[in-house]
Design a protein around this motif. Structure first.
Motif, PDB file in Angstrom:
ATOM      1  N   ASP A 287     -26.315  31.568 -29.544  1.00  0.00           N
ATOM      2  CA  ASP A 287     -27.104  31.925 -30.564  1.00  0.00           C
ATOM      3  C   ASP A 287     -26.789  32.984 -31.571  1.00  0.00           C
ATOM      4  N   GLU A 288     -25.602  33.492 -31.455  1.00  0.00           N
ATOM      5  CA  GLU A 288     -25.117  34.412 -32.119  1.00  0.00           C
ATOM      6  C   GLU A 288     -23.838  33.990 -32.752  1.00  0.00           C
ATOM      7  N   PRO A 289     -23.841  33.529 -34.214  1.00  0.00           N
ATOM      8  CA  PRO A 289     -22.839  32.909 -34.561  1.00  0.00           C
ATOM      9  C   PRO A 289     -21.570  33.995 -34.934  1.00  0.00           C
ATOM     10  N   LYS A 290     -21.955  35.226 -35.069  1.00  0.00           N
ATOM     11  CA  LYS A 290     -20.710  36.246 -35.043  1.00  0.00           C
ATOM     12  C   LYS A 290     -19.678  36.325 -33.826  1.00  0.00           C
ATOM     13  N   VAL A 291     -20.524  36.016 -32.778  1.00  0.00           N
ATOM     14  CA  VAL A 291     -19.509  35.996 -31.489  1.00  0.00           C
ATOM     15  C   VAL A 291     -18.676  34.709 -31.594  1.00  0.00           C
ATOM     16  N   MET A 292     -17.342  34.974 -31.594  1.00  0.00           N
ATOM     17  CA  MET A 292     -16.452  33.735 -31.859  1.00  0.00           C
ATOM     18  C   MET A 292     -16.325  32.930 -30.798  1.00  0.00           C
ATOM     19  N   PRO A 293     -16.211  31.579 -31.083  1.00  0.00           N
ATOM     20  CA  PRO A 293     -16.002  30.490 -29.859  1.00  0.00           C
ATOM     21  C   PRO A 293     -14.788  30.436 -29.122  1.00  0.00           C
ATOM     22  N   TYR A 294     -14.473  31.602 -28.528  1.00  0.00           N
ATOM     23  CA  TYR A 294     -13.195  31.694 -27.884  1.00  0.00           C
ATOM     24  C   TYR A 294     -13.412  32.807 -26.699  1.00  0.00           C
ATOM     25  N   LEU A 295     -13.089  32.566 -25.626  1.00  0.00           N
ATOM     26  CA  LEU A 295     -13.156  33.339 -24.418  1.00  0.00           C
ATOM     27  C   LEU A 295     -12.167  33.315 -23.405  1.00  0.00           C
ATOM     28  N   HIS A 296     -11.728  34.501 -23.284  1.00  0.00           N
ATOM     29  CA  HIS A 296     -10.500  34.657 -22.095  1.00  0.00           C
ATOM     30  C   HIS A 296     -11.278  35.086 -20.728  1.00  0.00           C
ATOM     31  N   LEU A 297     -11.272  33.782 -19.878  1.00  0.00           N
ATOM     32  CA  LEU A 297     -11.952  34.216 -18.724  1.00  0.00           C
ATOM     33  C   LEU A 297     -10.935  33.870 -17.836  1.00  0.00           C
ATOM     34  N   PRO A 298     -10.508  34.764 -17.086  1.00  0.00           N
ATOM     35  CA  PRO A 298      -9.270  34.557 -15.790  1.00  0.00           C
ATOM     36  C   PRO A 298      -9.953  34.058 -14.682  1.00  0.00           C
ATOM     37  N   VAL A 299      -9.091  33.103 -13.916  1.00  0.00           N
ATOM     38  CA  VAL A 299      -9.537  32.503 -13.159  1.00  0.00           C
ATOM     39  C   VAL A 299      -8.495  32.747 -11.780  1.00  0.00           C
ATOM     40  N   GLN A 300      -7.134  32.979 -12.237  1.00  0.00           N
ATOM     41  CA  GLN A 300      -6.209  33.251 -11.542  1.00  0.00           C
ATOM     42  C   GLN A 300      -5.739  32.175 -10.525  1.00  0.00           C
ATOM     43  N   SER A 301      -6.515  31.223  -9.925  1.00  0.00           N
ATOM     44  CA  SER A 301      -6.126  30.187  -9.164  1.00  0.00           C
ATOM     45  C   SER A 301      -7.124  29.357  -9.034  1.00  0.00           C
ATOM     46  N   GLY A 302      -6.957  28.136  -8.624  1.00  0.00           N
ATOM     47  CA  GLY A 302      -8.046  26.803  -8.510  1.00  0.00           C
ATOM     48  C   GLY A 302      -8.159  26.586  -6.915  1.00  0.00           C
ATOM     49  N   SER A 303      -7.670  27.424  -6.165  1.00  0.00           N
ATOM     50  CA  SER A 303      -7.996  27.218  -4.791  1.00  0.00           C
ATOM     51  C   SER A 303      -8.916  28.067  -4.104  1.00  0.00           C
ATOM     52  N   ASP A 304      -9.894  27.805  -3.505  1.00  0.00           N
ATOM     53  CA  ASP A 304     -10.931  28.601  -2.874  1.00  0.00           C
ATOM     54  C   ASP A 304     -10.338  29.744  -1.833  1.00  0.00           C
TER      55      ASP A 304
ATOM     56  N   GLN B 158      -5.709  28.278 -24.465  1.00  0.00           N
ATOM     57  CA  GLN B 158      -4.362  28.980 -24.094  1.00  0.00           C
ATOM     58  C   GLN B 158      -4.258  29.569 -22.767  1.00  0.00           C
ATOM     59  N   ALA B 159      -3.225  30.203 -22.348  1.00  0.00           N
ATOM     60  CA  ALA B 159      -3.175  30.758 -21.062  1.00  0.00           C
ATOM     61  C   ALA B 159      -2.177  31.594 -21.007  1.00  0.00           C
ATOM     62  N   TYR B 160      -2.131  32.514 -19.960  1.00  0.00           N
ATOM     63  CA  TYR B 160      -1.032  33.464 -19.570  1.00  0.00           C
ATOM     64  C   TYR B 160      -0.839  33.060 -17.980  1.00  0.00           C
ATOM     65  N   SER B 161       0.398  32.859 -17.616  1.00  0.00           N
ATOM     66  CA  SER B 161       0.652  32.481 -16.357  1.00  0.00           C
ATOM     67  C   SER B 161       2.161  33.364 -15.789  1.00  0.00           C
ATOM     68  N   PHE B 162       1.858  33.732 -14.531  1.00  0.00           N
ATOM     69  CA  PHE B 162       2.819  34.751 -13.984  1.00  0.00           C
ATOM     70  C   PHE B 162       3.173  34.203 -12.432  1.00  0.00           C
ATOM     71  N   LYS B 163       4.497  34.790 -12.006  1.00  0.00           N
ATOM     72  CA  LYS B 163       4.689  34.562 -10.713  1.00  0.00           C
ATOM     73  C   LYS B 163       3.914  35.866 -10.143  1.00  0.00           C
ATOM     74  N   TYR B 164       3.540  35.649  -8.844  1.00  0.00           N
ATOM     75  CA  TYR B 164       3.016  36.847  -8.094  1.00  0.00           C
ATOM     76  C   TYR B 164       4.172  37.946  -8.011  1.00  0.00           C
ATOM     77  N   SER B 165       3.993  39.301  -8.198  1.00  0.00           N
ATOM     78  CA  SER B 165       4.731  40.219  -7.840  1.00  0.00           C
ATOM     79  C   SER B 165       4.200  41.337  -7.239  1.00  0.00           C
ATOM     80  N   PRO B 166       4.373  41.891  -6.065  1.00  0.00           N
ATOM     81  CA  PRO B 166       3.700  42.691  -5.308  1.00  0.00           C
ATOM     82  C   PRO B 166       3.567  43.971  -6.146  1.00  0.00           C
ATOM     83  N   ARG B 167       2.432  44.790  -6.115  1.00  0.00           N
ATOM     84  CA  ARG B 167       2.109  46.027  -6.611  1.00  0.00           C
ATOM     85  C   ARG B 167       2.055  46.927  -5.697  1.00  0.00           C
TER      86      ARG B 167
END
Ligand code: SF4
Length: 349
Positions: free
Chosen positions: A107-124, A185-194
């Motif tokens: 209901d707020e048209p100034k909020v653009m219809p795009y959302l970056h919502l990271p899920v990281q994996s599809g496995s529970d 769109q999406a950003y995907s990476f190989k896991y690297s230990p931090r």
């Protein structure tokens, strides 16, 4: 366009992430400070503001009335500031997509219809090991509610492949989730230990060659979705906020509502005068990464205002049949756009 930091740090402690250790506990700026800065940015000419935070939708800022505002309420208040025409926020965690925030997309048209919502994996199983505190189904239900609120919303995500212990079946679940959501769109990476994070000391690290194979498969799917989303925009007219000169001479680059980069030919005069303008663009071309088109400036406007003619490139005249109407891509269609925020903010949540 401007960025406005409203929140820092994070309390989520995802097992792969250093933010809670390096940036500390979650902190939200008070509402009054955020609104004052937004007014300053608008007065300086910013039409679009992106609210930033490592876990931006965990925002809970102290308000003047003694209460606490969430991000949804804050967005509504920023939207009331004169001169602001577009709002975005990043980066979000699925658990913090509350009812008010989802409603504001509808209901707020100034909020653009795009959302970056990271899920990281599809496995529970992997999501639990990552300490994401939600299931794949929880995420899909949030996507469903977002699309109910705003049917044309374009979604983006981060993915980590080869998280410790990730099996072929876990990875297949990620591909299924991607197929079900249909990302713009999406950003995907190989896991690297931090160093210093729990996942870094897990025994069952995935071999590098397996990570490489999985990343290639995932990126192929995401790339196809991005291309399909962008191609669905060809033939439509989108409002584009022209931001900067393109790589080629005689070109401006801006953003569509769906965060796509849009390349538009203009004259040398137009490059100077149209930077910062929000104009309708008739979309004529698409790749996986961007769109191209021409200013959908009505012929009669050019006829009435000789200066308008000067703004267009030789080959940048309005295309035949172009109109000022805005037509979003088909519902649920998948887009790809370059990063919309500084890396430090984007990689989180
Ligand atoms: S990935 Fe995001 S939500 Fe998770 S700990 Fe890092 S900043 Fe917090």
């Amino acid at each position: 366009a401007a960025f406005l930091s409203i929140q820092e740090g994070c309390d989520k402690f995802c097992s792969f992430c250093v933010v809670p250790y390096t940036r500390g506990a979650e902190f939200s700026r008070p509402v009054a400070a955020v609104l004052a800065e937004a007014r300053r940015l608008a007065a300086a000419g910013a039409q679009e503001i992106t609210l930033l935070g490592q876990n931006v939708n965990a925002y809970h800022g102290a308000a003047a009335d003694g209460g606490t505002w969430g991000l949804g309420r804050l967005l509504r208040a920023v939207a009331e500031i004169e001169g602001i025409t577009r709002l975005r926020y990043t980066t979000s965690h699925p658990r913090d997509m509350d009812d008010e925030l989802i409603a504001v997309h509808g209901d707020e048209p100034k909020v653009m219809p795009y959302l970056h919502l990271p899920v990281q994996s599809g496995s529970d199983r992997v999501l639990a090991a990552m300490n994401r505190q939600h299931s794949a189904d929880d995420y899909l239900r949030i996507v469903e509610r977002l699309r109910l609120a705003r049917p044309d919303i374009a979604l983006s995500s981060d993915f980590i492949v080869g998280f410790p212990g990730e099996t072929d079946a876990d990875f297949a679940a990620t591909l299924r989730l991607v197929t079900e959501v249909g990302y713009a769109q999406a950003y995907s990476f190989k896991y690297s230990p931090r160093p210093g994070t729990p996942a870094a000391v897990e025994a069952d690290q995935v071999p590098e060659e397996v990570k490489t194979e999985r990343l290639a498969a995932l990126q192929q799917l995401l790339g196809a979705q991005a291309t399909a989303f962008n191609r669905a925009c060809v033939g439509k007219t989108l409002p584009v906020l022209l931001e900067r000169p393109g790589r080629k001479a005689g070109q401006l680059v801006g953003r569509s509502p769906y965060m796509q980069s849009v390349h538009v030919p203009v004259s040398a005069v137009g490059q100077g005068r149209l930077t910062g303008a929000l104009l309708d663009v008739a979309i004529e071309g698409a790749t996986a990464n961007s769109l191209s088109g021409r200013l959908a400036m009505a012929e009669d406007l050019v006829a009435e205002d000789p200066l308008a003619e000067d703004l267009l490139a030789e080959d940048g005249r309005p295309s035949e049949g172009a109109t000022a109407a805005v037509s979003p891509p088909a519902e649920g269609g998948p887009a790809r756009a370059p990063e919309q925020a500084p890396t430090s903010a984007r990689i989180s949540a």
